[in-house]
Design an enzyme around this catalytic site. Structure first.
Site, PDB file in Angstrom:
ATOM      1  N   LYS A 284      86.534 -79.892-115.453  1.00 59.73           N
ATOM      2  CA  LYS A 284      85.237 -80.222-116.081  1.00 59.73           C
ATOM      3  C   LYS A 284      85.476 -80.956-117.398  1.00 59.73           C
ATOM      4  CE  LYS A 284      82.983 -76.292-113.906  1.00 59.73           C
ATOM      5  NZ  LYS A 284      82.605 -74.876-113.987  1.00 59.73           N
TER       6      LYS A 284
ATOM      7  N   GLN B  31      81.853 -70.051-118.076  1.00 60.04           N
ATOM      8  CA  GLN B  31      82.566 -70.029-116.795  1.00 60.04           C
ATOM      9  C   GLN B  31      82.541 -68.616-116.210  1.00 60.04           C
ATOM     10  OE1 GLN B  31      83.852 -72.809-115.251  1.00 60.04           O
ATOM     11  NE2 GLN B  31      84.274 -71.487-113.506  1.00 60.04           N
TER      12      GLN B  31
ATOM     13  N   ASP C  18      74.207 -75.161-115.979  1.00 64.42           N
ATOM     14  CA  ASP C  18      74.472 -74.559-114.664  1.00 64.42           C
ATOM     15  C   ASP C  18      73.164 -74.352-113.899  1.00 64.42           C
ATOM     16  OD1 ASP C  18      77.092 -74.196-113.838  1.00 64.42           O
ATOM     17  OD2 ASP C  18      77.382 -72.343-114.977  1.00 64.42           O
TER      18      ASP C  18
END
Ligand code: NAD
Length: 290
Positions: free
Chosen positions: A54, A98, A123
């Site tokens: 990422k 994460q 997200d």
């Protein structure tokens, strides 16, 4: 018949081109460079790889990409304090924690995700964003299902009026996939671990999305000839091999189109994270009220 292979890298490069153009517009119109901060706790090897990818993609695309690494033993309050600081930072447009979190704070995952400003929730897991999606007002949409939809659009695969079946009902893939397909006028069925006669249902699908987490679970008998198969699964088998939820070799002889694993939906997910970061920055410039 051999299916059309839907190459994730090709479509991801298209999404990245669009996103780069949007970054240039933001810089030109608002003097703003989108910033993404990923928070990782602990040393989980798979998470380390995901976060490194990422970060690298963000930098390549000209996004202000930052990783905050916190020790395994970090407490809930400390993590919440980091998020509170990022929520206030005007240079941070996207925040991603994460997952999964280490065992000792795993029980607070929901509280931690919910503490992210919904306008920075790249997200798309915050209840505000999930709720928006459910009522057909797309705010920030989870990257993996949104990547599947973008792939269908870019590959000119029609959705309207089609029978779509999603296997899996998680909050991060199955449920948002359902809403996205429904909003595009498919007739959608969601299957899960307690669905009876699964193959009977999946054989009705013009578009079949597999998000189960079981290697090669979808076999040719479960597939309608000519169907479009989107394989979301990422399953590690042995030391190095990764396979999807679909038995690719066998199903490609029946399907009309199929995503491979690796090189399919997974590649699109990262591209969509960059897209969401830019979208979050756009929403913040427009001072959207959430
Ligand atoms: P999850 O474990 O939260 O959900 C799995 C779903 O599969 C559940 O809803 C369950 O009901 C269903 N299921 C399990 N066994 C079943 C069975 N026998 N029959 C029918 N349904 C069954 O998983 P998730 O987070 O939704 O992830 C699914 C898969 O997608 C995993 O392999 C994961 O690694 C992968 N994934 C990939 C990406 C990506 O970037 N490509 C992103 C997220 C998840």
């Amino acid at each position: 018949m051999s299916a059309r292979i839907l190459d994730g890298k090709f479509y991801a490069s298209k999404i990245k081109e669009e996103t780069k153009a949007a970054i240039a517009n933001l810089q030109h119109n608002y003097g703003v460079t989108p910033g993404l901060t990923v928070v990782i706790v602990g040393e989980d090897p798979a998470s380390q790889i995901y976060v490194a990818n990422k970060h690298k993609t963000g930098l390549e695309m000209g996004i202000g990409s930052e990783v905050i690494r916190l020790p395994e033993a970090v407490g809930k309050e400390e993590l919440l304090a980091v998020i509170a600081r990022l929520n206030q930072d005007v240079n941070v447009h996207g925040i991603l924690v994460q997952l999964p979190l280490p065992q000792h704070i795993k029980q607070y995952e929901t509280e931690i995700v919910n503490s992210i400003d919904p306008l920075k929730d790249v997200d798309g897991f915050h209840p505000v964003n999930a709720g928006k999606l459910a009522i057909g007002e797309e705010g920030l949409v989870p990257c993996t299902p949104n990547g599947c939809i973008r792939l269908l659009e870019l590959a000119d695969i029609p959705v309207e009026g089609k029978r779509a079946v999603v296997i899996g009902r998680s909050n991060i893939v199955g449920k948002p996939m359902f809403h996205l397909l429904l909003a595009r006028h498919a007739t959608v069925t969601v299957c899960h671990s307690r669905t009876q006669n699964l193959a009977e249902v999946t054989r009705e699908a013009d578009i079949l999305v597999a998000a189960i987490g079981k290697p090669k679970f979808v076999t040719p008998e479960m597939v309608k000839p000519g169907a479009v198969i989107l394989d979301v699964g990422i399953n590690r088998v042995g030391e190095r091999k990764i396979v999807g939820d679909v038995d690719f070799e066998a199903v490609q002889d029946v399907a009309g189109a199929i995503t491979p694993v690796p090189g399919g939906v997974g590649v699109l997910t990262i591209a969509m994270l960059m897209h969401n970061t830019v979208r979050a920055a756009q929403l913040q410039q427009k001072k959207m009220i959430y």
